[in-house]
Motif scaffolding. Structure first.
Motif, PDB file in Angstrom:
ATOM      1  N   ASP A 108       0.825  -1.206   0.000  1.00  0.00           N
ATOM      2  CA  ASP A 108       0.000   0.000   0.000  1.00  0.00           C
ATOM      3  C   ASP A 108       0.865   1.264   0.000  1.00  0.00           C
ATOM      4  O   ASP A 108       0.542   2.243  -0.661  1.00  0.00           O
ATOM      5  N   LEU A 109       1.983   1.213   0.729  1.00  0.00           N
ATOM      6  CA  LEU A 109       2.888   2.358   0.787  1.00  0.00           C
ATOM      7  C   LEU A 109       3.821   2.431  -0.425  1.00  0.00           C
ATOM      8  O   LEU A 109       4.432   3.478  -0.675  1.00  0.00           O
TER       9      LEU A 109
ATOM     10  N   LYS B 202      -1.061   5.074   4.937  1.00  0.00           N
ATOM     11  CA  LYS B 202      -1.079   5.799   3.676  1.00  0.00           C
ATOM     12  C   LYS B 202      -2.235   6.803   3.702  1.00  0.00           C
ATOM     13  O   LYS B 202      -3.337   6.491   4.103  1.00  0.00           O
ATOM     14  N   ARG B 203      -1.938   8.002   3.251  1.00  0.00           N
ATOM     15  CA  ARG B 203      -2.961   9.072   3.252  1.00  0.00           C
ATOM     16  C   ARG B 203      -3.658   9.146   1.939  1.00  0.00           C
ATOM     17  O   ARG B 203      -3.220   8.846   0.922  1.00  0.00           O
TER      18      ARG B 203
END
Length: 159
Positions: free
Chosen positions: A14-15, A158-159
């Motif tokens: 995800d990152l 994660k944003r």
């Protein structure tokens, strides 16, 4: 333990990050656990098994005087291993493990089952000491699980 590893893998994917390991007492168990998952090349860069003091110095650049003053099983060495394993790889996250799995090698100050962990997350280093009980294999397995969970918990969201 596979579920811990899958959670970590999902977080790293995800990152868009890679991870590395610097292992002593676990002897590559953490790297093996990671690479047991299909597709691990998307998030696992490499694992370094630096079992001897000279390997810690030669492969990771851990200052020999740091090992001499504090011992291989210590917070400063675990932190140096974690930081170096990020700077010497393509990873943005790492975990290091150095400890006494037994059945011998322990002292009053550092009994069998003493394990220092280091985690480097995007340049920030965290450390922690645990005292595990059980056989050599149980200490090593507990260390592996703790390392993976600890890394996953310290990764940013994660944003």
């Amino acid at each position: 333990m596979r579920e811990f590893t899958q959670v970590l893998a999902d977080r790293l994917i995800d990152l868009g990050w890679m991870m590395a390991t610097a292992e002593s007492c676990t002897g590559g168990l953490i790297a093996a656990q990671c690479t047991d998952l299909p597709g691990s090349s998307r998030w696992f860069d490499r694992g370094l098994v630096t079992y001897s003091n000279s390997a810690k110095s030669e492969l990771l650049g851990v200052d020999a005087s740091l090992i001499e003053v504090h011992g291989a099983v210590s917070e400063p060495v675990a932190r140096a291993m974690a930081l170096s394993s990020v700077y010497r790889t393509n990873a943005r996250a790492s975990v290091s493990v150095t400890g006494i799995a037994g059945p011998d090698g322990g002292t009053v100050a550092k009994p069998v089952g003493t394990v220092w962990f280091g985690w480097c997350i995007d340049g920030l280093v965290y450390s922690e000491c645990q005292l595990f009980s059980g056989t050599r294999q149980q200490v090593r397995q507990a260390s592996c699980a703790h390392a993976l969970v600890g890394l996953s918990q310290r990764l940013p969201v994660k944003r």
